[in-house]
Design a protein around this motif. Sequence first.
Motif, mmCIF file in Angstrom:
data_model
loop_
_atom_site.group_PDB
_atom_site.id
_atom_site.type_symbol
_atom_site.label_atom_id
_atom_site.label_comp_id
_atom_site.label_asym_id
_atom_site.label_seq_id
_atom_site.Cartn_x
_atom_site.Cartn_y
_atom_site.Cartn_z
ATOM 1 N N ARG A 79 25.650 38.430 15.137
ATOM 2 C CA ARG A 79 25.413 39.842 14.824
ATOM 3 C C ARG A 79 24.515 39.961 13.589
ATOM 4 N NH1 ARG A 79 30.248 41.596 15.602
ATOM 5 N NH2 ARG A 79 31.052 40.778 13.659
ATOM 6 N N ASP A 80 24.793 39.131 12.561
ATOM 7 C CA ASP A 80 23.965 39.161 11.351
ATOM 8 C C ASP A 80 22.536 38.719 11.644
ATOM 9 O OD1 ASP A 80 26.139 40.027 9.911
ATOM 10 O OD2 ASP A 80 26.637 38.041 9.090
ATOM 11 N N GLU A 81 22.393 37.645 12.445
ATOM 12 C CA GLU A 81 21.046 37.183 12.809
ATOM 13 C C GLU A 81 20.289 38.259 13.578
ATOM 14 O OE1 GLU A 81 21.011 33.434 14.866
ATOM 15 O OE2 GLU A 81 22.353 32.520 13.390
ATOM 16 N N ALA A 82 20.971 38.887 14.525
ATOM 17 C CA ALA A 82 20.330 39.942 15.313
ATOM 18 C C ALA A 82 19.922 41.109 14.413
ATOM 19 C CB ALA A 82 21.257 40.430 16.426
ATOM 20 N N LYS A 83 20.763 41.440 13.457
ATOM 21 C CA LYS A 83 20.454 42.538 12.541
ATOM 22 C C LYS A 83 19.212 42.209 11.717
ATOM 23 C CE LYS A 83 22.441 45.264 8.802
ATOM 24 N NZ LYS A 83 23.588 45.418 7.904
ATOM 25 N N HIS A 84 19.153 40.976 11.198
ATOM 26 C CA HIS A 84 17.993 40.582 10.403
ATOM 27 C C HIS A 84 16.720 40.545 11.249
ATOM 28 C CE1 HIS A 84 20.252 39.892 6.796
ATOM 29 N NE2 HIS A 84 21.038 38.996 7.374
ATOM 30 N N LYS A 85 16.834 40.027 12.469
ATOM 31 C CA LYS A 85 15.661 39.985 13.346
ATOM 32 C C LYS A 85 15.205 41.393 13.694
ATOM 33 C CE LYS A 85 16.187 35.448 15.347
ATOM 34 N NZ LYS A 85 16.299 34.647 16.553
ATOM 35 N N ARG A 86 16.178 42.280 13.961
ATOM 36 C CA ARG A 86 15.828 43.664 14.276
ATOM 37 C C ARG A 86 15.107 44.300 13.093
ATOM 38 N NH1 ARG A 86 20.803 46.292 15.012
ATOM 39 N NH2 ARG A 86 20.698 46.954 12.881
ATOM 40 N N GLY A 91 10.275 46.200 10.817
ATOM 41 C CA GLY A 91 9.298 46.236 9.734
ATOM 42 C C GLY A 91 7.908 45.860 10.217
ATOM 43 N N GLU A 92 7.849 44.827 11.078
ATOM 44 C CA GLU A 92 6.556 44.431 11.632
ATOM 45 C C GLU A 92 5.963 45.535 12.496
ATOM 46 O OE1 GLU A 92 7.072 40.750 13.710
ATOM 47 O OE2 GLU A 92 7.707 39.694 11.910
ATOM 48 N N ALA A 93 6.815 46.156 13.305
ATOM 49 C CA ALA A 93 6.337 47.247 14.171
ATOM 50 C C ALA A 93 5.852 48.424 13.327
ATOM 51 C CB ALA A 93 7.445 47.693 15.117
ATOM 52 N N ARG A 94 6.580 48.723 12.276
ATOM 53 C CA ARG A 94 6.182 49.817 11.388
ATOM 54 C C ARG A 94 4.837 49.519 10.732
ATOM 55 N NH1 ARG A 94 10.486 49.935 7.826
ATOM 56 N NH2 ARG A 94 11.813 50.235 9.608
ATOM 57 N N ASN A 95 4.673 48.269 10.281
ATOM 58 C CA ASN A 95 3.400 47.884 9.663
ATOM 59 C C ASN A 95 2.260 47.963 10.669
ATOM 60 O OD1 ASN A 95 4.653 47.389 7.229
ATOM 61 N ND2 ASN A 95 4.860 45.196 7.580
ATOM 62 N N LYS A 96 2.514 47.447 11.883
ATOM 63 C CA LYS A 96 1.475 47.470 12.914
ATOM 64 C C LYS A 96 1.130 48.913 13.286
ATOM 65 C CE LYS A 96 -1.163 45.440 15.934
ATOM 66 N NZ LYS A 96 -2.339 44.703 15.529
#
Length: 191
Positions: A79-86, A91-96
Amino acid sequence: MAAKKPSTTNKTTQPAEATVAATDNATETVDMTGGDTTSADTSPRTAEAKSRFNAAIAEAKAGAAALGDEAKVRAGQYRDEAKHKREDWSGEARNKAGELAVEGKHKASEALSGLSRMIDENAPTLDEKLGAKYGDYARNASRNLQENARILDEKSLDELADGSREAIRKSPATAVGIAALVGFMFARLFR
């Protein structure tokens, strides 16, 4: 005459039981009504088997509890890994999206400047064919387009968004009309 003694018969409410077979581990008894019952023998072998069985059950319960705890820990890690990846992807999508919006804003500004130049170049032709009044309208429209292109290029995306919201609040009908016109122009452009 001698008094008769009442006869005493054995009238018990419990059924009588008879032993049918006996083994090392249990004695099987049958009651007189036809049912059978099994009573446990308390021999050392039976006690040892019971203790081993109970130990195996306790060990299985402990193993299941350990597996459950491990599953909870792993689920928390996933769950923590998924949260960090999300968060990373978001953030990447927002930047793009920001990069694409800036690029789109720049292209729109260039398009307005190009349209302004085209109208300005054709103003003398309008003067000749339709009259000076229509040439002046074209030059005025060209200046307005050039000014809007400059403003579009200078303002940030946040300022443009705020300005758009304010314009929509002030005149929603105009905003809908402009959106329809822009949609029509894009449809014609990409047809």
